[in-house]
Design a protein around this motif. Structure first.
Motif, short mmCIF file in Angstrom:
data_model
loop_
_atom_site.label_atom_id
_atom_site.label_comp_id
_atom_site.label_asym_id
_atom_site.label_seq_id
_atom_site.Cartn_x
_atom_site.Cartn_y
_atom_site.Cartn_z
N UNK A 1 5.69 -0.94 5.89
CA UNK A 1 4.66 -1.13 4.86
C UNK A 1 5.21 -1.67 3.55
N UNK A 2 6.49 -1.44 3.30
CA UNK A 2 7.06 -1.86 2.02
C UNK A 2 7.43 -3.34 2.00
N UNK A 3 7.62 -3.94 3.18
CA UNK A 3 8.06 -5.34 3.26
C UNK A 3 7.13 -6.09 4.19
N UNK A 4 6.49 -7.08 3.69
CA UNK A 4 5.56 -7.88 4.49
C UNK A 4 6.35 -8.77 5.45
N UNK A 5 5.94 -8.76 6.71
CA UNK A 5 6.59 -9.59 7.72
C UNK A 5 7.88 -9.00 8.26
N UNK A 6 8.23 -7.78 7.87
CA UNK A 6 9.44 -7.12 8.36
C UNK A 6 9.05 -5.96 9.27
N UNK A 7 9.94 -5.66 10.23
CA UNK A 7 9.64 -4.64 11.23
C UNK A 7 10.86 -3.75 11.42
N UNK A 8 10.59 -2.55 11.99
CA UNK A 8 11.66 -1.60 12.33
C UNK A 8 11.68 -1.42 13.85
#
Length: 719
Positions: free
Chosen positions: A215-222
């Motif tokens: 949620x803190x970084x758009x377009x990033x995943x864990x």
């Protein structure tokens, strides 16, 4: 209106003669029929109550006829409905078979087309690269543009690794790995169909990566999970509004449900997953074929040693016998996936049949590297199958259905070579079932009734378990010792419940004897299958039975001492002939056949009440104790009898020495004669009949009593 005209109109209204019944029916069935107007008109035209009663009977008959007709129609329609439902079921089955055949035909056509394209690609690699770039709709644009270059695929994979945190170590860069398809999905709980989270799925040519959005970084995943395509199965989930556009991924032993944005995207996911899995299987097949091809051995350097020629000839002989294992067969290529499907569908027999088929095929083949890799994949499925079968036999599962319900899992574990584990799990399952059945028994007010139910439940379960064990493990004689150990532990559980109800509740000796007799009779049923547990139940009950015998012995001794303290040495007067007859029957049942010689005139008995009561109580104790008898209780029973008899003997001896009245002394001597010459021989005889051997202690006690009879004035007591 004259009376005759009224009657004629009434007859016409009632429909008398000439098809009046049909006219009445048509009148009642007409759409504009008004019941109120009809009854009003009928009342005006009627002469009296009789006409109305007749009309009522006609309408009642018409109503019954209509009801019968309706029943016939309902029955006929019901039969037609059943036949229609049966036809629909047949049609549904045929449609399912047709759909399955069409799916197989589609798969065959796609496989043939793919094989032809692959053959053309091998003949002309440049043409294959251009076709892949132009026709693959699932490749990203960047990958399409660089389909013929290795750099494009590496660049796509690098971009993926930069977007997903935590997957760089789990997803190493390799020349053959590239991204096929990706997109956003919503994950739902498989049990409650509740939304869990939003995920982004990345499908590569050999695996599927699932990542959650940051949620803190758009377009990033864990990173969340990584599933190899070899162990992944895709299942379409039927739409059930509001739950729609879903599909399920099966990865034994878990499964996950995802929802696509719309039906089109769901269709794309299903198609691209199946296509990628198929391509993966074909590439693996080609790799195995290439590895299976014989490779020319490097030429050894020439040697000048003349003895090397003989060694070379000896070495060439076994190499000529080497056999190349053909792993390109279709059923071998699809074996890991077929095993996953069988395990997911709980088709345990089918999975074990496939394993047996593979073992039979590879039985006499050499162990090459491709065979080892195949064995590694298959062994992983075998472990999964074993875990599922173990769970099927765990006591946490439902215990209903009896021992036969475990036969399926047990037989497949035995076929997998896990007979010891199957035996252990089967016996644990049955122990839990027996324990549950005993706990569910209601404790009735009557102890004997509860013991009947307890014995029936326990020994029936034990017998069924033994028969099922003999059926399942007929070829594994080494497991029978485990069953005997299990039977002993189960018997201990039964004895705990038995003793708690019979002995801990301080039941009478007669009730305890009946309960033990019931348990022994049920235990003998096990001899039908060659299992004798009588000695075990004896060993487990001996402590409680000893305690019961000693407790009842103490009660008899206390009662005898209490009667002795109030003894007046008087004859018994039973007052009525009925009472005297009843006493005769009681003494006869005790084994005293010469009791008549001790009866006097009228209703008198020439014996003391204390001696008669002692005789009845002692013989009753002996009879009940013999029902409980087994060899371990011999000395306990014998010592108890000696102690009881000594109380009466010592009391008679003491009274005979202390009494001064000649008349009472003669009466005491008569009671002593009855005690020594009648009661003691009866006790000794009955004990020998029940036990099977004479009791020396009882003989010594009877012989020692002669000293007192020879010298009644002696001050020596019989001890």
């Amino acid at each position: 209106v004259p009376g005759g005209g009224s009657k004629g109109a009434m007859a016409l209204s009632l429909g008398e003669g000439g098809g009046g019944g049909s006219r009445l029916r048509r009148q009642l069935e007409s759409g504009g029929f008004a019941a109120g107007e009809y009854v009003k008109q009928l009342s005006q035209q009627s002469d009296g109550d009789r006409d109305l009663q007749e009309h009522r009977q006609r309408i009642q008959a018409l109503s019954e006829e209509t009801a019968q007709s309706l029943k016939r129609n309902v029955y006929q329609n019901y039969r037609q409905f059943i036949e229609t439902a049966r036809e629909i079921s047949y049609l549904e089955s045929e449609m399912y078979q047709l759909s399955h055949i069409l799916t197989e035909q589609k798969g065959i056509m796609e496989a043939v087309t793919q094989a032809l394209l692959l053959q053309a690609d091998r003949d002309d690699p440049a043409l294959g690269a251009r076709r892949a770039a132009a026709t693959d709709p699932f490749l990203p644009l960047s990958a399409k543009d660089a389909a013929t270059s290795e750099e494009g695929r590496q660049r796509t994979l690098t971009t993926l690794l930069e977007k997903v945190e935590g997957c760089r170590d789990l997803l190493p860069e390799s020349p053959g790995k590239y991204l096929v398809y990706n997109g956003d999905l919503v994950e739902y709980d498989a049990d409650h169909m509740a939304q869990i989270q939003r995920v982004h799925a990345f499908l590569m040519n050999d695996c599927l990566l699932v990542a959650t959005a940051l949620p803190s970084r758009r377009g990033a995943y864990r990173y969340d999970a990584l599933y190899p395509l070899d162990g992944l199965a895709v299942v379409n989930v039927k739409d059930n509004p509001p739950m729609k556009d879903m599909f399920k991924l099966l990865m034994f032993p878990e499964s996950r449900i995802f929802q696509a944005e719309n039906a089109k995207i769901k269709k794309e996911w299903l198609e691209v997953l199946e296509e990628t899995k198929r391509n993966r299987a074909l590439s693996e097949k080609r790799r195995l074929e290439q590895e299976a091809l014989p490779r020319p051995a490097p030429a050894p350097p020439e040697s000048t040693n003349p003895f090397d020629e003989e060694e070379e000839e000896e070495e060439e002989e076994p190499s000529a016998e080497d056999e190349v294992v053909d792993l390109s067969l279709e059923w071998i290529q699809e074996l890991p996936e077929d095993l996953d499907v069988c395990i997911a569908q709980r088709d345990f027999e089918g999975a074990v049949d496939l394993l047996d088929k593979l073992n039979e095929y590879l039985g006499d083949k050499p162990v090459s590297q491709p065979v080892k890799e195949l064995r590694a994949k298959v062994d992983e499925r075998v472990r999964q199958l074993t875990d599922v079968l173990v769970f099927e036999l765990s006591p946490d599962r439902s215990l209903r259905g009896g021992p036969r319900a475990t036969r399926r899992a047990v037989s497949q574990l035995i076929r997998l070579g896990q007979s010891t584990k199957a035996c252990e799990l089967f016996l644990k399952n049955r122990a839990a079932a027996v324990h549950t059945a005993i706990r569910q028994l209601r404790i009735e007010g009557a102890t004997l009734l509860y013991i009947h139910k307890l014995c029936h439940v326990f020994f029936t379960s034990l017998l069924e378990t033994a028969r099922e064990f003999e059926t399942d493990f007929a070829g594994n004689s080494g497991c029978y010792s485990a069953f005997v150990v299990w039977a002993r532990s189960s018997m201990r559980m039964f004895v705990d419940a038995f003793s708690k109800q019979v002995f801990d509740s301080k039941e009478s000796l007669s009730t305890a004897a009946e309960c033990v007799k019931v348990a022994k009779e049920h235990c003998k049923q096990l001899s039908e299958i060659g299992l004798d547990l009588t000695f075990i139940i004896h060993a487990l009950l001996v402590k409680d039975i000893k305690g019961a015998l000693q407790s009842y012995k103490d009660i008899i001794i206390e009662a005898t001492k209490h009667r002795n303290s109030e003894e007046m040495w008087r004859k018994m007067n039973l007052m009525t002939p009925e009472a005297l007859g009843k006493l005769r029957e009681e003494m006869r049942s005790c084994g005293v056949g010469n009791f008549d010689q001790y009866t006097g005139d009228d209703c008198w008995v020439n014996l003391s009440y204390t001696v008669v009561a002692f005789t009845k109580q002692t013989m009753a104790f002996l009879e009940e104790a013999l029902k409980l008898y087994f060899p371990e209780l011999h000395m306990v029973l014998l010592e108890s009898l000696v102690e009881i008899i000594l109380v009466a003997v010592q009391h008679v001896d003491y009274s005979l020495r202390c009494e001064q009245d000649p008349e009472k002394k003669a009466f005491i001597r008569q009671n002593a004669s009855f005690l020594y010459e009648t009661v003691l021989p009866v006790v000794e005889k009955r004990f020998e009949e029940g036990v099977g051997k004479p009791a020396k202690q009882l003989q010594d006690l009877r012989n020692a009593s002669r000293l007192m009879r020879v010298n009644p004035e002696s001050t020596t007591s019989v001890v």
